[in-house]
Scaffold this active site. Sequence first.
Site, PDB file in Angstrom:
ATOM      1  N   ASP A  65     -11.480  62.087  62.068  1.00  0.00           N
ATOM      2  CA  ASP A  65     -12.485  61.043  61.833  1.00  0.00           C
ATOM      3  C   ASP A  65     -13.560  61.035  62.908  1.00  0.00           C
ATOM      4  O   ASP A  65     -14.752  61.043  62.600  1.00  0.00           O
ATOM      5  CB  ASP A  65     -11.813  59.660  61.782  1.00  0.00           C
ATOM      6  N   ARG A 106      -5.222  50.154  72.171  1.00  0.00           N
ATOM      7  CA  ARG A 106      -6.594  49.899  71.698  1.00  0.00           C
ATOM      8  C   ARG A 106      -7.435  49.063  72.649  1.00  0.00           C
ATOM      9  O   ARG A 106      -8.569  49.432  72.945  1.00  0.00           O
ATOM     10  CB  ARG A 106      -6.591  49.264  70.298  1.00  0.00           C
ATOM     11  N   ASP A 164      -6.800  48.880  63.379  1.00  0.00           N
ATOM     12  CA  ASP A 164      -7.486  49.306  64.595  1.00  0.00           C
ATOM     13  C   ASP A 164      -8.931  48.831  64.669  1.00  0.00           C
ATOM     14  O   ASP A 164      -9.446  48.559  65.740  1.00  0.00           O
ATOM     15  CB  ASP A 164      -7.389  50.830  64.734  1.00  0.00           C
ATOM     16  N   SER A 189      -2.091  60.914  58.805  1.00  0.00           N
ATOM     17  CA  SER A 189      -2.935  60.345  59.847  1.00  0.00           C
ATOM     18  C   SER A 189      -2.008  60.022  61.020  1.00  0.00           C
ATOM     19  O   SER A 189      -1.051  59.262  60.877  1.00  0.00           O
ATOM     20  CB  SER A 189      -3.607  59.078  59.318  1.00  0.00           C
TER      21      SER A 189
END
Length: 398
Positions: A12, A92, A121, A172
């Site tokens: 991505d 994160r 996320d 993923s």
Amino acid sequence: MKVVLAYSGGLDTSTILVLLKKRYNADVITVTVDVGQEDEMKGVEERAYELGASKHYTIDAKKEFVEEYIFRAVKANALYEGKYPLGTALARPLIAKKVAEIAIQENADAVAHGCTGKGNDQVRFDLTLKAFLKPGIKIMAPVRELKLTRNMDIKILSEYGYKVPEVHKKYSIDENLWSRSIEGGELDNPIAEPGDEAFAWTVSPEKAPDTSLYLSIEFDEGVPKKINDEKVHPVEMIKKLNTVLGLHGFGRIDLIESRIVGLKSREVYEAPAALALIEAHQDLERMVLTPRELRFKRYIDEMWSDLVYQGLWMDPMRSHLENVINSMNRYVTGVVRVKVFKGSLIVVGRESPYSLYSRELIDYNTGWYPSDEEARGFITVHGLYALTALKVRNQNQL
Ligand code: ARG
């Protein structure tokens, strides 16, 4: 336009790097924050330059991740919905903080990240970026804005000679020191068992050695300090535990998880060190905390885990919860012994200077023994309210 991109080197964010240059004619500065994603770190800087970054930063945040995030999670026995040790959720806010710092330093117009519109996320990144960025710096989420799919990514990137690893075509994946998460592809069928190729940190229990492994884990005020009596650097400790426990087939998790955005998803994780440390820490708490402290802490722990999962690291509530968590962890000092065998881990012993367990008191043959009268008195008072209610409500049948 100058854009700072949170760059993992994966599908991505690599596509975003290309599109930011092509579509928006942007000057792209890439930032990769190293939180222990060993595989993905390989060649990430070269890839960023190949795909057109004008400048690249690699920030080693492993020590900060362990000391300021992971150890708090251990103290809080943090398992979202009782199972997920929150690896991605914990990393994160740290990644977003580092990226925001670079954006300010570089005088950027925008920060971009690679999160989709269906996941957790995006919430965690957007909220932490808002907390750290100066007004005027925009947040861009090209995957969400352009509705990019992984197949589109693969097509766009193949024009740039970018070789997509097979495992990333199928799933993923997000990894850091605390957990490796595997989503999508065949795993979206929740009744089907994940194939062995989904896993990278753990062997399947059938392939684990036939001998058991014993480990002793020493905690000091809730923080793991020594393994088998040896002091280890915090980052090395997590890595080592992941390796040895993974070889014994321990650390796989498979659950249906409630996402922030209201969806249920099938999640598969590998988190050997996290599961072992939390199991051991929680065991020690059972020895040193009073019954009411224990009950209360379970509730506080769950609130803490929930805040972290929901992307609310900046919520002032977290520090109130941590005050309680730290106050109780002052007594979580001692050693826990665990035995690992073919995918299972059981605690087989523990000791602590703050132990509330007294062998003298519990032993049937020697030491203290309540008299019949004392026992009867206690039992009468203990159940008095319940027996009274039963009588008042006339419910003689239980
Ligand atoms: N379900 C986990 C979480 O929300 C893992 C997410 C993994 N992220 C990813 N981009 N693959 O924390």
